[in-house]
Design a protein around this motif. Sequence first.
Motif, PDB file in Angstrom:
ATOM      1  N   ALA A   1       5.850  -4.486   2.846  1.00 22.07           N
ATOM      2  CA  ALA A   1       5.384  -5.828   3.178  1.00 22.07           C
ATOM      3  C   ALA A   1       5.406  -6.113   4.680  1.00 22.07           C
ATOM      4  CB  ALA A   1       6.210  -6.859   2.422  1.00 22.07           C
TER       5      ALA A   1
ATOM      6  N   ARG B   1       0.357  -0.435   3.887  1.00 25.02           N
ATOM      7  CA  ARG B   1       0.742  -1.586   3.068  1.00 25.02           C
ATOM      8  C   ARG B   1      -0.148  -1.550   1.829  1.00 25.02           C
ATOM      9  NH1 ARG B   1       0.401  -6.028   6.588  1.00 25.02           N
ATOM     10  NH2 ARG B   1       2.500  -5.435   7.147  1.00 25.02           N
ATOM     11  N   THR B   2       0.454  -1.748   0.662  1.00 22.20           N
ATOM     12  CA  THR B   2      -0.282  -1.730  -0.596  1.00 22.20           C
ATOM     13  C   THR B   2      -0.175  -3.089  -1.271  1.00 22.20           C
ATOM     14  OG1 THR B   2       0.323   0.590  -0.873  1.00 22.20           O
ATOM     15  CG2 THR B   2      -0.498  -0.551  -2.805  1.00 22.20           C
ATOM     16  N   LEU B   3      -1.323  -3.623  -1.654  1.00 17.53           N
ATOM     17  CA  LEU B   3      -1.373  -4.878  -2.403  1.00 17.53           C
ATOM     18  C   LEU B   3      -1.970  -4.593  -3.773  1.00 17.53           C
ATOM     19  CD1 LEU B   3      -2.944  -7.173   0.336  1.00 17.53           C
ATOM     20  CD2 LEU B   3      -0.598  -7.225  -0.444  1.00 17.53           C
TER      21      LEU B   3
ATOM     22  N   MET C   1       3.416  -6.289  -3.534  1.00 25.65           N
ATOM     23  CA  MET C   1       3.140  -5.807  -2.181  1.00 25.65           C
ATOM     24  C   MET C   1       4.222  -4.799  -1.808  1.00 25.65           C
ATOM     25  SD  MET C   1       2.975  -7.806   1.488  1.00 25.65           S
ATOM     26  CE  MET C   1       1.591  -8.813   1.084  1.00 25.65           C
TER      27      MET C   1
END
Length: 128
Positions: A89, A117-119, A86
């Motif tokens: 976060a 936000r990157t997951l 993540m």
Amino acid sequence: MNIFRFLGATQNVTNFADYHKTWTYDNRSAPLPRVDPLAPDQYRFSSLYLVSLSYLSLNNINLGYRIENEALKRLRINHIRLYATMNNAFLLYSARQGYDPRLSTVGQSAPEYGANRTLAFGLTLNFN
């Protein structure tokens, strides 16, 4: 624009409730700056509107787990690795609520979208 001009007062400003909190020669430790109803930019060089932009953020989280056992080896798999990442976060704390200080380099509020936000989730298989 000062608060008294905003309220439409250009004279007799001593009638306002906060006037006794403004700086005068007799009240030099006042929390509010000097009042001059005729000066449109009297607070331009004042520290009245300065606020702390301190913050605490958690930017990157990486978690992974590796699985190795005999059942996998019978399937001709050495190991399996599961992972998650993540980025950006959380903004854990900001002195100014509703404002992301990471978006501005000059400390001014701006109507910008927050940082994305990157997951990412993954699976790695290692075969014999």
